[in-house]
Motif scaffolding. Structure first.
Motif, PDB file in Angstrom:
ATOM      1  N   ASP A 128       0.574  -1.418   0.181  1.00 25.59           N
ATOM      2  CA  ASP A 128       0.071   0.182  -0.545  1.00 25.59           C
ATOM      3  C   ASP A 128       0.751   1.613   0.468  1.00 25.59           C
ATOM      4  OD1 ASP A 128      -2.312   1.146   0.348  1.00 25.59           O
ATOM      5  OD2 ASP A 128      -2.997   0.589   1.892  1.00 25.59           O
ATOM      6  N   TRP A 129       0.314   2.465   0.333  1.00 24.60           N
ATOM      7  CA  TRP A 129       1.270   3.899   0.423  1.00 24.60           C
ATOM      8  C   TRP A 129       1.774   3.848   1.254  1.00 24.60           C
ATOM      9  CZ3 TRP A 129       1.336   6.851  -3.691  1.00 24.60           C
ATOM     10  CH2 TRP A 129       0.299   7.509  -4.837  1.00 24.60           C
ATOM     11  N   HIS A 130       3.177   3.873   0.822  1.00 28.96           N
ATOM     12  CA  HIS A 130       4.634   4.088   1.821  1.00 28.96           C
ATOM     13  C   HIS A 130       5.646   5.195   1.850  1.00 28.96           C
ATOM     14  CE1 HIS A 130       5.877   0.677  -0.607  1.00 28.96           C
ATOM     15  NE2 HIS A 130       7.190   0.985  -0.088  1.00 28.96           N
ATOM     16  N   GLU A 131       5.678   5.385   1.989  1.00 34.11           N
ATOM     17  CA  GLU A 131       7.792   5.750   1.890  1.00 34.11           C
ATOM     18  C   GLU A 131       8.657   4.846   2.216  1.00 34.11           C
ATOM     19  OE1 GLU A 131       7.715   9.283   4.566  1.00 34.11           O
ATOM     20  OE2 GLU A 131       6.701  10.643   3.645  1.00 34.11           O
ATOM     21  N   ASN A 132       9.817   4.971   1.651  1.00 30.86           N
ATOM     22  CA  ASN A 132      11.026   4.793   1.983  1.00 30.86           C
ATOM     23  C   ASN A 132      11.493   4.732   3.341  1.00 30.86           C
ATOM     24  OD1 ASN A 132      11.981   2.185  -0.094  1.00 30.86           O
ATOM     25  ND2 ASN A 132      11.264   3.988  -1.021  1.00 30.86           N
ATOM     26  N   HIS A 133      11.444   4.140   4.104  1.00 30.98           N
ATOM     27  CA  HIS A 133      11.910   5.127   5.994  1.00 30.98           C
ATOM     28  C   HIS A 133      13.264   5.138   5.710  1.00 30.98           C
ATOM     29  CE1 HIS A 133      12.616   0.658   6.777  1.00 30.98           C
ATOM     30  NE2 HIS A 133      12.994   1.148   7.839  1.00 30.98           N
ATOM     31  N   ILE A 134      14.164   4.670   4.872  1.00 35.74           N
ATOM     32  CA  ILE A 134      15.879   5.335   4.988  1.00 35.74           C
ATOM     33  C   ILE A 134      15.586   5.476   3.656  1.00 35.74           C
ATOM     34  CG2 ILE A 134      17.871   4.079   5.484  1.00 35.74           C
ATOM     35  CD1 ILE A 134      16.678   2.628   7.675  1.00 35.74           C
TER      36      ILE A 134
ATOM     37  N   CYS B 203       7.599  13.375   2.502  1.00 35.30           N
ATOM     38  CA  CYS B 203       5.719  13.200   1.632  1.00 35.30           C
ATOM     39  C   CYS B 203       4.953  13.819   2.108  1.00 35.30           C
ATOM     40  CB  CYS B 203       6.341  11.647   1.037  1.00 35.30           C
ATOM     41  SG  CYS B 203       7.003  11.488  -0.668  1.00 35.30           S
ATOM     42  N   LEU B 204       4.069  14.771   1.909  1.00 29.74           N
ATOM     43  CA  LEU B 204       3.287  14.843   2.260  1.00 29.74           C
ATOM     44  C   LEU B 204       1.641  14.648   1.823  1.00 29.74           C
ATOM     45  CD1 LEU B 204       3.622  19.016   2.098  1.00 29.74           C
ATOM     46  CD2 LEU B 204       4.316  17.466   4.369  1.00 29.74           C
ATOM     47  N   ALA B 205       1.242  13.760   2.639  1.00 30.50           N
ATOM     48  CA  ALA B 205      -0.196  12.793   2.275  1.00 30.50           C
ATOM     49  C   ALA B 205      -1.610  13.964   1.413  1.00 30.50           C
ATOM     50  CB  ALA B 205      -1.052  12.129   3.693  1.00 30.50           C
ATOM     51  N   THR B 206      -2.078  13.043   0.175  1.00 32.37           N
ATOM     52  CA  THR B 206      -2.771  13.471  -0.039  1.00 32.37           C
ATOM     53  C   THR B 206      -4.015  13.209   0.703  1.00 32.37           C
ATOM     54  OG1 THR B 206      -3.958  11.579  -1.822  1.00 32.37           O
ATOM     55  CG2 THR B 206      -1.454  13.106  -2.688  1.00 32.37           C
ATOM     56  N   ALA B 207      -5.294  13.897   0.316  1.00 30.97           N
ATOM     57  CA  ALA B 207      -6.960  14.264   0.836  1.00 30.97           C
ATOM     58  C   ALA B 207      -7.164  12.471   0.727  1.00 30.97           C
ATOM     59  CB  ALA B 207      -7.610  15.365   0.194  1.00 30.97           C
ATOM     60  N   SER B 208      -7.076  11.426  -0.669  1.00 30.75           N
ATOM     61  CA  SER B 208      -7.097   9.993  -0.181  1.00 30.75           C
ATOM     62  C   SER B 208      -6.395   9.311   0.473  1.00 30.75           C
ATOM     63  CB  SER B 208      -7.308  10.461  -1.971  1.00 30.75           C
ATOM     64  OG  SER B 208      -5.908  10.292  -2.690  1.00 30.75           O
ATOM     65  N   GLY B 209      -5.327  10.357   1.303  1.00 29.06           N
ATOM     66  CA  GLY B 209      -4.137   9.092   1.495  1.00 29.06           C
ATOM     67  C   GLY B 209      -2.684   8.760   1.516  1.00 29.06           C
TER      68      GLY B 209
END
Length: 151
Positions: free
Chosen positions: A68-74, A110-116
């Motif tokens: 699902d939506w995620h960032e590379n934490h490192i 990153c900044l989350a969009t309105a849809s997550g």
């Protein structure tokens, strides 16, 4: 998704020196793999910590794996050794990476969009598990770098 109960056996040749000073080669296999997930809604994947320090490891995405939506934490380099996977960024661009291709995962803060949506979506592609070599730094040097930093 296919069975994730056991990872694909990953053989390698180990060149070593015996007690008599003679070089030899032995066929071995990578182990022990551990099963884990990136986030709560993600499919499980197999991981192998090569250096026991969290800086380099192998990961194997089983057929049907999704995240699902995620960032590379490192921040990390992701090299595809076998199989394929896709990455879709928040701007809608989707890239598919196959054997010999690599990408840099630098989407922290990153900044989350309105849809997550936040970071990226990723998924295994095709009929073969995707084997990746991950190389990361556990410090701040690569965090927030822009395209061209490694040029």
């Amino acid at each position: 998704m296919t069975d994730t109960n056991s990872p694909t056996v990953l053989p390698y040749w180990h060149l070593w020196t015996d007690d008599g000073g003679v070089s030899r080669q032995t066929l071995c296999s990578m182990a022990p793999w551990t099963l884990g997930v990136l986030g709560p809604n993600d499919s499980p994947q197999w991981n192998l910590d090569l250096f026991k320090d969290g800086n380099s490891f192998l990961t194997q995405l089983p057929v049907g794996w999704t995240a699902d939506w995620h960032e590379n934490h490192i921040p990390k380099w992701i090299y595809v050794l076998r199989g394929s996977w896709s990455v879709e960024s928040m701007d809608g661009q989707k890239q598919i990476f196959g054997p010999g291709e690599f990408s840099f995962g630098g989407d922290q803060q990153c900044l989350a969009t309105a849809s997550g949506a936040k970071g990226h979506l990723s998924a295994q592609v095709g009929a073969e598990p995707c084997l990746q070599l991950i190389i990361q730094r556990n410090d701040e040097l690569w965090r927030g770098v822009r395209p061209g930093f490694f040029s």
